[in-house]
Scaffold this motif. Sequence first.
Motif, PDB file in Angstrom:
ATOM      1  N   GLU A  41     -14.085   3.196   2.670  1.00 24.69           N
ATOM      2  CA  GLU A  41     -13.600   4.484   2.169  1.00 24.69           C
ATOM      3  C   GLU A  41     -12.959   5.336   3.256  1.00 24.69           C
ATOM      4  O   GLU A  41     -12.544   6.451   2.998  1.00 24.69           O
ATOM      5  CB  GLU A  41     -14.744   5.250   1.515  1.00 24.69           C
ATOM      6  CG  GLU A  41     -15.242   4.583   0.257  1.00 24.69           C
ATOM      7  CD  GLU A  41     -16.310   5.401  -0.443  1.00 24.69           C
ATOM      8  OE1 GLU A  41     -16.131   6.625  -0.567  1.00 24.69           O
ATOM      9  OE2 GLU A  41     -17.313   4.805  -0.841  1.00 24.69           O
ATOM     10  N   ARG A  60      -5.002  12.821  -5.961  1.00 22.50           N
ATOM     11  CA  ARG A  60      -6.208  12.650  -5.126  1.00 22.50           C
ATOM     12  C   ARG A  60      -7.154  11.621  -5.727  1.00 22.50           C
ATOM     13  O   ARG A  60      -7.711  10.796  -5.006  1.00 22.50           O
ATOM     14  CB  ARG A  60      -6.940  13.983  -4.967  1.00 22.50           C
ATOM     15  CG  ARG A  60      -6.283  14.918  -4.003  1.00 22.50           C
ATOM     16  CD  ARG A  60      -7.129  16.159  -3.815  1.00 22.50           C
ATOM     17  NE  ARG A  60      -6.410  17.149  -3.047  1.00 22.50           N
ATOM     18  CZ  ARG A  60      -6.845  18.367  -2.819  1.00 22.50           C
ATOM     19  NH1 ARG A  60      -8.013  18.757  -3.295  1.00 22.50           N
ATOM     20  NH2 ARG A  60      -6.142  19.214  -2.106  1.00 22.50           N
ATOM     21  N   ARG A 118      -8.276   8.098  -3.995  1.00 27.91           N
ATOM     22  CA  ARG A 118      -9.693   7.767  -3.770  1.00 27.91           C
ATOM     23  C   ARG A 118     -10.055   6.466  -4.462  1.00 27.91           C
ATOM     24  O   ARG A 118     -10.714   5.605  -3.891  1.00 27.91           O
ATOM     25  CB  ARG A 118     -10.576   8.908  -4.267  1.00 27.91           C
ATOM     26  CG  ARG A 118     -12.055   8.644  -4.027  1.00 27.91           C
ATOM     27  CD  ARG A 118     -12.921   9.831  -4.355  1.00 27.91           C
ATOM     28  NE  ARG A 118     -12.549  10.423  -5.624  1.00 27.91           N
ATOM     29  CZ  ARG A 118     -12.874  11.648  -6.000  1.00 27.91           C
ATOM     30  NH1 ARG A 118     -13.569  12.427  -5.220  1.00 27.91           N
ATOM     31  NH2 ARG A 118     -12.495  12.112  -7.171  1.00 27.91           N
ATOM     32  N   GLU A 119      -9.601   6.283  -5.679  1.00 26.87           N
ATOM     33  CA  GLU A 119      -9.916   5.055  -6.411  1.00 26.87           C
ATOM     34  C   GLU A 119      -9.245   3.852  -5.781  1.00 26.87           C
ATOM     35  O   GLU A 119      -9.791   2.760  -5.775  1.00 26.87           O
ATOM     36  CB  GLU A 119      -9.540   5.214  -7.887  1.00 26.87           C
ATOM     37  CG  GLU A 119     -10.463   6.180  -8.594  1.00 26.87           C
ATOM     38  CD  GLU A 119      -9.946   6.652  -9.944  1.00 26.87           C
ATOM     39  OE1 GLU A 119      -8.798   6.305 -10.318  1.00 26.87           O
ATOM     40  OE2 GLU A 119     -10.684   7.388 -10.606  1.00 26.87           O
ATOM     41  N   ARG A 151      -8.769   3.470  -2.583  1.00 25.56           N
ATOM     42  CA  ARG A 151      -9.583   3.112  -1.418  1.00 25.56           C
ATOM     43  C   ARG A 151     -10.834   2.368  -1.835  1.00 25.56           C
ATOM     44  O   ARG A 151     -11.309   1.484  -1.138  1.00 25.56           O
ATOM     45  CB  ARG A 151      -9.973   4.367  -0.643  1.00 25.56           C
ATOM     46  CG  ARG A 151      -8.842   4.964   0.150  1.00 25.56           C
ATOM     47  CD  ARG A 151      -9.335   6.003   1.124  1.00 25.56           C
ATOM     48  NE  ARG A 151     -10.069   7.076   0.517  1.00 25.56           N
ATOM     49  CZ  ARG A 151      -9.559   8.230   0.118  1.00 25.56           C
ATOM     50  NH1 ARG A 151      -8.281   8.446   0.252  1.00 25.56           N
ATOM     51  NH2 ARG A 151     -10.305   9.163  -0.407  1.00 25.56           N
TER      52      ARG A 151
END
Length: 173
Positions: free
Chosen positions: A120, A53, A57-58, A60
């Motif tokens: 994001e 996860r 996220r990083e 994006r």
Amino acid sequence: MAGPRKPVVEVRRSQRRRRTVSAYRDGERVVVLIPDQFSRAEESEWVDRMLARLAAREGRLTRSDAGLLDRAARLIKLYLTDYGDQAVPASVRWVNNQNGRWGSCTPADRSIRLSHRIQEMPDWVIDYVLLHELAHLIVPSHNAQFWALVGRYPKTERARGYLEGVAAVAGPP
């Protein structure tokens, strides 16, 4: 060939935590917070899940202009091949000055700009916005031919609904 190096992971167990698991970066290490009653197998499973996860996220958050151009080329190949160079932009970039729209296109100079607000968002939403702007290189207005081009993207309605929901929650710009 070695893959990316796995970060140092610190697992913190909490007696007060019952079901939730969270993770965050602390310098070079990742801290994973789990309930105390988790078994070692559950701990291992959740550490792997939380590392994935964080990586997603990083990934994006580090979306670049060059990545947008690559994404545009992929979308053209998938959905606008029959228009050849007419669908190819001169430039595609992220901008910070678009708070009232998700993206914009200037057909005269073939430039496309996407709002930083969608960086994001899920990939399928970014793909929709980018394809929408690419379609403007072919059809500048929002007429039936334009919407037919945009409709080639299979997640058009889903992405439009997502963006409408985000706009509704955010309120007027």
